[in-house]
Write a protein that holds these residues in place. Structure first.
Motif, PDB file in Angstrom:
ATOM      1  N   ASP A  43      28.630  12.333 -28.570  1.00  0.00           N
ATOM      2  CA  ASP A  43      27.746  13.475 -28.434  1.00  0.00           C
ATOM      3  C   ASP A  43      26.413  13.183 -29.111  1.00  0.00           C
TER       4      ASP A  43
ATOM      5  N   ASN B  37      32.684  13.590 -32.821  1.00  0.00           N
ATOM      6  CA  ASN B  37      31.623  14.101 -31.965  1.00  0.00           C
ATOM      7  C   ASN B  37      32.126  14.398 -30.566  1.00  0.00           C
ATOM      8  N   ALA B  38      32.986  13.504 -30.113  1.00  0.00           N
ATOM      9  CA  ALA B  38      33.521  13.689 -28.777  1.00  0.00           C
ATOM     10  C   ALA B  38      34.296  15.000 -28.709  1.00  0.00           C
ATOM     11  N   ARG B  39      34.964  15.302 -29.817  1.00  0.00           N
ATOM     12  CA  ARG B  39      35.731  16.538 -29.829  1.00  0.00           C
ATOM     13  C   ARG B  39      34.791  17.734 -29.733  1.00  0.00           C
ATOM     14  N   ILE B  40      33.666  17.611 -30.422  1.00  0.00           N
ATOM     15  CA  ILE B  40      32.695  18.698 -30.357  1.00  0.00           C
ATOM     16  C   ILE B  40      32.186  18.854 -28.928  1.00  0.00           C
ATOM     17  N   THR B  41      31.929  17.719 -28.290  1.00  0.00           N
ATOM     18  CA  THR B  41      31.469  17.748 -26.914  1.00  0.00           C
ATOM     19  C   THR B  41      32.444  18.514 -26.046  1.00  0.00           C
ATOM     20  N   ARG B  42      33.703  18.140 -26.249  1.00  0.00           N
ATOM     21  CA  ARG B  42      34.730  18.754 -25.440  1.00  0.00           C
ATOM     22  C   ARG B  42      34.776  20.256 -25.716  1.00  0.00           C
TER      23      ARG B  42
ATOM     24  N   PRO C   6      39.680  13.468 -25.833  1.00  0.00           N
ATOM     25  CA  PRO C   6      38.343  13.762 -26.376  1.00  0.00           C
ATOM     26  C   PRO C   6      37.684  12.545 -27.021  1.00  0.00           C
TER      27      PRO C   6
ATOM     28  N   LEU D  35      35.560  10.188 -24.797  1.00  0.00           N
ATOM     29  CA  LEU D  35      34.300  10.613 -24.189  1.00  0.00           C
ATOM     30  C   LEU D  35      33.142   9.929 -24.887  1.00  0.00           C
ATOM     31  N   PRO D  36      32.060   9.673 -24.158  1.00  0.00           N
ATOM     32  CA  PRO D  36      30.873   9.110 -24.797  1.00  0.00           C
ATOM     33  C   PRO D  36      30.438  10.028 -25.929  1.00  0.00           C
TER      34      PRO D  36
ATOM     35  N   LEU E 114      31.921  21.929 -24.049  1.00  0.00           N
ATOM     36  CA  LEU E 114      32.151  22.059 -22.611  1.00  0.00           C
ATOM     37  C   LEU E 114      33.110  23.214 -22.331  1.00  0.00           C
TER      38      LEU E 114
ATOM     39  N   THR F 229      31.760  26.649 -22.783  1.00  0.00           N
ATOM     40  CA  THR F 229      30.983  27.123 -21.653  1.00  0.00           C
ATOM     41  C   THR F 229      31.898  27.429 -20.486  1.00  0.00           C
ATOM     42  N   ALA F 230      32.872  26.551 -20.334  1.00  0.00           N
ATOM     43  CA  ALA F 230      33.693  26.678 -19.142  1.00  0.00           C
ATOM     44  C   ALA F 230      34.752  27.756 -19.277  1.00  0.00           C
TER      45      ALA F 230
ATOM     46  N   LEU G  54      44.478  21.040 -19.394  1.00  0.00           N
ATOM     47  CA  LEU G  54      43.152  21.377 -18.867  1.00  0.00           C
ATOM     48  C   LEU G  54      42.971  20.746 -17.499  1.00  0.00           C
ATOM     49  N   GLY G  55      42.191  21.400 -16.704  1.00  0.00           N
ATOM     50  CA  GLY G  55      41.930  20.825 -15.390  1.00  0.00           C
ATOM     51  C   GLY G  55      40.928  21.679 -14.653  1.00  0.00           C
ATOM     52  N   ARG G  56      40.599  21.234 -13.461  1.00  0.00           N
ATOM     53  CA  ARG G  56      39.688  22.071 -12.697  1.00  0.00           C
ATOM     54  C   ARG G  56      40.287  22.378 -11.333  1.00  0.00           C
TER      55      ARG G  56
ATOM     56  N   ALA H 102      37.225  26.308 -13.770  1.00  0.00           N
ATOM     57  CA  ALA H 102      38.007  25.506 -14.702  1.00  0.00           C
ATOM     58  C   ALA H 102      39.267  26.266 -15.085  1.00  0.00           C
TER      59      ALA H 102
ATOM     60  N   PHE I 152      37.816  16.796 -18.350  1.00  0.00           N
ATOM     61  CA  PHE I 152      38.892  17.746 -18.619  1.00  0.00           C
ATOM     62  C   PHE I 152      40.163  17.054 -19.075  1.00  0.00           C
ATOM     63  N   THR I 153      40.437  15.885 -18.505  1.00  0.00           N
ATOM     64  CA  THR I 153      41.714  15.247 -18.797  1.00  0.00           C
ATOM     65  C   THR I 153      41.591  14.012 -19.675  1.00  0.00           C
TER      66      THR I 153
ATOM     67  N   LEU J   5      32.191  28.488 -14.314  1.00  0.00           N
ATOM     68  CA  LEU J   5      30.853  28.106 -14.764  1.00  0.00           C
ATOM     69  C   LEU J   5      29.800  28.828 -13.942  1.00  0.00           C
TER      70      LEU J   5
ATOM     71  N   ILE K   6      28.058  16.137 -22.969  1.00  0.00           N
ATOM     72  CA  ILE K   6      28.616  16.551 -21.695  1.00  0.00           C
ATOM     73  C   ILE K   6      28.633  18.077 -21.659  1.00  0.00           C
TER      74      ILE K   6
END
Lengths: 221, 791, 349
Positions: free
Chosen positions: B113, C2-7, B107, B110-111, C10, C13-14, C117-119, C98, B103-104, C85, B119
């Motif tokens: 995709d 890609n990492a941005r897409i991952t985020r 981006p 992050l590993p 996430l 979904t969240a 962002l946070g949880r 979230a 979350f923090t 979630l 993730i």
């Protein structure tokens, strides 16, 4: 003329063409004695040059025989023909005779040195007689056509061959220059005792030879 | 008019397809090698950019404490408006667990995709999810694992909550990454968490600097390959222009304006260059695809897997490929176009033997060589990285330009002193062939000099690096405790088990105005006997251990011109520089002082790192014991042998690519020789026919031609040797110093040269083989045509 | 990249509550295990001011129209989204709850926006009821009760610190707080507090600006509020100079006419809901914002109340360039009625 120097018997040669082989030589037979001069004339395409090339070991025959002294020229392999060209038969061409990368002196002595019978005194004589003494360190491209041809003749004779072959030696020269070159050639050939077979279509040149052979459509006319 | 003219011009290529092929092959090869290298560099740079911001590289500044950071400190910082992201690292079941908060975390950190391995909701919550590199074994005791690209081998990314559970460290964090700017109203971090220290990313080796050297090599090689290829292109274009002089004259005589003719010729060249460029780019992509696994492996070694294993086709890349192909053609054609532009209308139609350079031209070229050398000398005098490259280029270019004249002098001398007519002709004819071959031989000289130069540099580097590793890694084990309490426990445990425990303490501080590191080391023969000093004063170690002198690394020394005897202010105290040590791979300055001096300067810095001396036989057992007993992360215990092994493996991988490019460049030079020989083969018949008529067999002439090519290659090799060594010297003593701050000693490797000599002779022989075979099989009638009346 | 897409994946979904910016991907589908809104709710305050973890999405959405000492119009937005979630609460890192915060400060010339962002579960973000506190990081809306709160947010280059007070009751939207969002019956629980009086300070790099004005709070929670074919919304909350308030929205549909809904609120807080079609909203002019055309001038009509007004953006460039981008900013009302308000537009890809 009991044992001729050169004996040509029933010589056959044809060249491949699109519609089958074209016969160039069709059973040429003649002899040439040592020291004798012979003019070979005929119209274009009569096979003069081909005959000369086969005699000189530059090309091979399809049939018949060429004999030089005891040597069966037509039976020689590539290596044997190369040896023949080095020491016993020597050719003067119409042009592109000389080795462009060597100077005149080196060109003059080249064949004799190849044959292992380089005679510096004889080379000097030749150079003097041919009027080349002042040009020995020049390169072929720096010489006139007549001078180039004189170098070729000198080179040919420097090796003291048994047979000198000449293929239109004056073809590229003007009349006056040509005539002087022929004079020198005949004079020197006579001095060395070599036989001369000269291909030409010039009657003037042909008339300077002892004998004359006319070739027509691959046969002795 | 234009269509008809163009047809007249282009028909030349159809009538001489071999020339067209030569031009295409030359240009395509040149473009291929250049763009292949560019593709690799671009991919690597993209990887670095990614890696530089990834967690694994640790490039972002972090907040750390001497021990674990309580989770509540993290919350307090967030609630004060600081954009920090928590990290918890530790090892479990042989895996290095890296806990992150998706979350923090920025981006980009992050590993990567990979679709299934991304993730997602399963990542957070229980039981959680581990992201591991493909092929990683994960025991059942850990949460389920998913394979993902871009994860270092032996590491597992997990949600921070999962990591706390797996590592059994609830409420603990090991670092806070500074993920972004703080709120404008946020109070200073020190007010909220006074015990946290800010560190600026990695403190050890900045790998991108080390790989900078690697990319420098690649780029230089790409450029050289391109230059070598251009020689082929120059040869083909020059010949095509010369042979068409008659056509040009006729076209001009028929009323075609000069400008139109030049425009059409340029258009023709542009079309050819675009077609060849396209082929070259495709080939370059292939080259890059073949080489990139090695590059990727190198970077994986350096970075721990933050590498893209495959190539992305970037528009900028293929556009630059076309650009370089066009530019290369323009360079290669410039002289020919210029001559055509200046050609008088009534110029002789016969092609001047273009391959026949006059002595005057050779001297002119030698003059240009001298000019290049002078430029190189000036560049050397000026100094700086750019000037270093000018020096390099000037040196190579002048050597290449001077080559024809030097060869001519050598060949002429040989032909003068040659015994026997055959030898005399051999040398004289070689000299005559020289103009036609000189472009190819210049290409060969460049390729060989580059091979020798880069090979010498790499081997020198390897030898130095290996020796340096031995010196720097004298201690059998290096250890880092997580906390001071743990350090005390470990020391107590180690006491009877090792020969010596050498504390190492370090901190970051500015030295000579730039960020640097200060290290405190113990008084022990480990240092005084093996430390790689490159300059020293008498009593170096006595003075360092007594606390009144410091050692500095070569980077710091060179950058600020500080050498033994000079003074340097360290933490407000002037200290004598007693020695300078080599420190390859470290882009930053570093100073070393005695441990006691360090203590008085920085009493608060905890002692967490130690070098251990022990019987090498006991390393394995001790490492295992330490891991089991203290639960130390993988990276906290490093044994000398594996560090050395890993470093050398990286080193070798790094230069396998260089080796491959070496061979390719040489191949291009061989191709240049082949095409040149084939081109002059037809012109050579008038030169060879009289010799043949005078009693050489064709076989013998062919053998002599083959021998001549090999002889010329050998001569070129001999001349390239000093050039290559000079090149290596420039790379080691100028470029490396300017680019990285370290100087490497030049060593010579005659065995490598021998191998290269054999290789280049083989290449020349191979290139000469086809023309020689053709000569050996030339029918006598072809040779006789030379003398024929109709010629 | 890609990492941005991952985020994004996430967060998608969240935080389905924000998925509208992504074209409502998957929102009409599964809300397995989550509670669904039912008609005729009875809100219990202050408990319902707090989170409803069994519902998938929920928000505390504040907009304020403010005026500086020189009469310049300003607008601020403060939003806390909750996204689950799984339909449960939980403490610690493994909570399925979230949180996402959006804050913006709009002047006639500038628009600044940022997000957090946070949880839940670890103290970084959440909402408690008594005393009331809604927070994420250093942003908060907190006070003795939801009728008396201090509202703060900050980014790298802006901040605000405002106090919001009112004596007025909370106003249920839709039918008694049950707000229908599509003809298929998707709905949410929805109530508002449109009567806040605001005073406080805006902080910009150029200095601090004291401001006063009016604020509007929307509280809404649901599990699947939109139909799959709905592509975005245009949402108006207007303070009219008569003291009356209008909440109206238009949900654009890929396959048919838009779905509209409106609530007319009298100055005493009495709401009158209007069903689909009563309100019409017609774009009059678009502006080129962030490489796309966004309508920034509207004609709004509610014939039942004699309303025929033009609504125009104070700053057309109020683009929220965040992980989920949309347009949100203050508007001026003119025509049959005058006033100020806020406009939110999503789904303009």
């Amino acid at each position: 003329m009991s044992t001729p120097l050169l004996s040509v018997r029933d010589l056959q040669k044809s060249f491949p063409a699109a519609d089958g082989p074209v016969p160039v030589l069709q059973g040429v037979t003649f002899d040439l004695a040592a020291g004798q001069t012979l003019a070979l004339t005929g119209e274009s395409g009569s096979g003069k040059s081909t005959l000369l090339h086969i005699v000189g070991g530059l090309d091979t025959a399809d049939g018949g025989a060429v004999r030089l002294g005891e040597t069966e020229v037509t039976a020689l392999d590539d290596r044997g023909r190369a040896a023949l060209r080095r020491s016993r038969v020597s050719v003067v061409f119409q042009q592109f005779n000389l080795i462009p990368s060597l100077d005149v002196g080196a060109n003059l002595a080249f064949q004799a040195r190849l044959a292992g019978r380089h005679d510096p005194a004889w080379c000097d004589t030749l150079a003097r007689r041919l009027g080349l003494a002042g040009h020995l360190s020049k390169y072929p491209e720096q010489l006139s056509g007549g001078q180039q041809q004189r170098v070729a003749i000198g080179r040919t004779l420097a090796v003291r061959p048994e047979l000198v072959l000449a293929d239109e030696p004056t073809g590229n020269l003007d009349e006056e220059t040509g005539s002087r070159v022929v004079d020198l050639m005949l004079e020197l050939v006579a001095e060395t005792g070599a036989a001369l077979l000269c291909v030409t279509h010039s009657t003037a040149l042909a008339s300077r030879m002892e004998r004359r052979l006319v070739l027509s459509r691959g046969r002795v006319a | 008019m234009i269509g008809a003219t163009l047809r007249a011009l282009l028909s030349h290529w159809w009538r001489r397809p071999f020339q067209l092929v030569t031009l295409m092959v030359g240009l395509a090869t040149a473009t291929a090698l250049w763009s292949g290298v560019q593709a690799i560099n671009a991919e690597a740079r993209a990887s670095y950019d990614r890696a530089a911001t990834t967690l694994a590289a640790g490039a972002r500044p972090r907040l750390v404490a001497d021990g674990p950071i309580p989770q509540r400190t993290y919350i307090a910082l967030r609630r004060a408006g600081h954009d920090v992201s928590p990290v918890l690292e530790g090892s479990a079941a042989g895996l290095r667990i890296i806990g992150i908060d998706p979350f923090t975390l920025p981006p980009d950190d992050l590993p990567q995709d990979t679709g299934a391995g991304s993730i997602g909701p399963d990542f957070i919550g229980e039981p959680g999810q581990l992201l591991v590199a493909p092929g990683t074994e994960v025991p059942d005791s850990l949460p389920p694992a998913t394979e993902a690209e871009g994860i270092p081998p032996g590491a597992a990314y997990a949600d921070i909550g999962t990591a706390q559970r797996v590592l059994n460290r609830p409420g603990e964090l090991s670092a806070l990454i500074i993920a972004g700017p703080s709120s404008m109203t946020a109070p200073p971090i020190a007010d909220i968490a006074p015990t946290l220290r800010r560190t600026g990313g990695t403190t050890t080796t900045d790998v991108s600097r080390l790989t900078g050297s690697f990319h420098l090599n690649l780029t230089a090689f790409g450029f050289l390959s391109f230059a070598v290829g251009l020689f082929i292109v120059r040869g083909a274009i020059g010949l095509a222009f010369e042979q068409r002089r008659g056509v040009f004259r006729t076209l001009r005589a028929l009323g075609l304006p000069r400008g139109t003719l030049l425009a059409l010729l340029s258009a023709e060249l542009l079309i050819l260059s675009l077609v060849a460029g396209a082929i070259g780019i495709a080939l370059g992509y292939l080259v890059a695809t073949l080489l990139i696994p090695d590059v990727a492996a190198t970077l994986r070694g350096l970075y721990g897997a933050e590498v893209a294993g495959e190539l992305t086709l970037r528009p900028a890349w293929w556009l630059s490929g076309f650009a370089i192909a066009t530019l290369g053609t323009a360079i290669a054609a410039a002289a020919s176009l210029w001559q055509t532009a200046r050609m008088p209308l009534l110029a002789p139609a016969n092609p001047r033997a273009w391959s026949r350079a006059s002595a005057q031209a050779l001297w002119l070229q030698a003059g240009a060589a001298a000019l290049c050398l002078a430029v190189a000398a000036v560049a050397w005098g000026i100094g700086g990285l750019a000037a270093g490259f000018v020096l390099l280029g000037g040196l190579l270019l002048s050597a290449a330009l001077a080559l024809p004249l030097i060869l001519r002098i050598v060949l002429r001398a040989a032909s003068r002193t040659a015994q026997g007519p055959r030898a005399q002709w051999f040398w004289a004819d070689a000299e005559q062939q020289l103009p036609g071959l000189s472009l190819a031989l210049m290409a060969l000289l460049l390729a060989l000099a580059a091979n020798i130069g880069v090979g010498t540099m790499v081997s020198s580097f390897r030898l130095t690096f290996t020796g340096w590793l031995d010196q720097r890694l004298a201690a059998e084990l290096n250890l880092r405790a997580e906390t001071e309490v743990q350090a005390d426990e470990i020391l107590a445990f180690l006491g009877p088990r090792v020969d010596a425990i050498l504390p190492i303490r370090s901190t970051e501080l500015p030295l000579a105005g730039a960020p640097a590191q200060l290290v405190g080391v113990a008084d022990h023969p480990t240092y005084s006997e093996t430390w790689p000093l490159i300059a020293r004063q008498p009593d170096t170690w006595e003075r360092v251990n007594a606390g009144d002198a410091a050692l500095i690394n070569a980077q710091l020394a060179r950058r600020n011109d500080l050498w033994p005897g000079a003074m340097l202010e360290i933490a407000g105290r002037d200290m004598l520089i007693a020695g300078v040590y080599s420190d390859y791979g470290n882009p930053r300055g570093e100073a070393m002082v005695g441990l006691e001096r360090f203590d008085t300067l920085f009493p608060d810095i905890p002692a967490l790192s130690f070098s251990l001396r022990l019987d090498p036989a006991g390393i394995e057992d001790l490492t295992r014991d330490l891991r089991d007993r203290f639960d130390l992360p993988e990276s906290n215990i490093m044994d000398q042998a594996s560090v050395k092994r890993a470093s050398l493996a990286i080193f070798e991988r790094t230069f396998t690519v260089t080796g491959a490019l070496n061979v390719l460049t040489l191949g291009v030079a061989g191709l240049a020789i082949l095409t040149s020989l084939l081109t002059i083969a037809t012109m050579r018949l008038p030169q060879l026919a009289p010799v043949w008529a005078l009693g050489f067999t064709r076989r013998r002439l062919a053998m002599l031609d083959l021998g001549r090519a090999v002889m010329l290659a050998a001569l070129t090799f001999v001349l390239s040797l000093p050039v290559g060594i000079a090149l290596a010297w420039v790379l080691l003593s100028v470029i490396n110093v300017e680019a990285f701050g370290w100087k490497l000693p030049l060593r010579l490797f005659p065995l490598d040269w021998l191998r290269l000599l054999v290789l280049s002779l083989l290449a020349a022989a191979l290139a000469a083989l086809v023309p020689a075979l053709r000569l050996a099989r030339t029918p006598p009638s072809e040779l006789l045509k030379v003398f024929a009346h109709e010629r | 990249m890609n990492a941005r897409i991952t985020r994004r994946a996430l967060m998608l979904t969240a935080l389905p509550g924000l998925a509208h910016a992504q074209g409502f991907a998957g929102l009409g589908t599964a809300s397995r295990g989550f509670a669904e809104p039912a008609p005729d709710p009875t809100f219990r305050f202050p408990a319902d001011h707090g989170p409803h973890p069994n519902f998938r999405i929920e928000w505390w959405y504040v907009t304020a129209n403010l005026t500086g000492p020189d009469g310049t119009d300003y607008g601020i937005q403060w939003t806390l989204f909750r996204s689950a979630l799984a339909p449960r609460d939980g403490s610690g890192w493994s909570t399925p709850q979230a949180w996402l915060g959006h804050a913006a400060l709009t002047t006639p010339d500038t628009h600044r926006a940022t997000e957090r962002l946070g949880r839940g579960g670890i103290g970084q973000a959440g909402v408690t009821v008594d005393p009331f506190e809604a927070w994420i990081d250093d942003w908060q809306m907190a006070g003795p009760s939801l009728t008396d709160v201090r509202l703060t947010a900050a980014g790298e280059d802006f901040a605000y610190d405002l106090s919001l007070r009112t004596d007025m009751p909370f106003v249920p939207q839709g039918v008694g707080g049950y707000s229908v969002k599509s003809a298929e019956g998707q709905a949410s629980y929805y109530y508002s507090q449109p009567f806040y009086a605001v005073e406080g300070t805006l902080i910009l790099p150029t200095g601090e600006i004291p401001v006063t004005g009016r604020a509007w709070l929307d509280r809404e929670w649901s599990s699947s509020p939109l139909a799959e074919t709905q592509t975005g919304w245009d949402w108006f909350s207007l303070h009219l100079s008569t003291g009356e308030k209008l909440m109206g929205f238009r949900l654009r549909d890929r396959d048919g006419p838009p779905f509209t809904s409106a609530t007319w609120i009298l100055p005493d807080g009495t709401p009158s809901p209007y069903e689909d079609g009563a309100l019409t909203a017609e774009p009059l002019e678009t502006s080129r914002v962030a490489d796309r055309d966004v309508p920034t001038r509207w004609r709004l009509r509610l014939p039942a109340r004699g309303l025929d007004v033009e609504v125009a953006a104070v700053n057309p460039n109020a683009w929220m360039d965040l992980l989920y981008a949309y347009w949100e900013g203050p508007v001026r009302v003119s025509g049959s009625h005058d006033g100020m308000g806020y406009l939110e537009m999503t789904g303009y890809e």
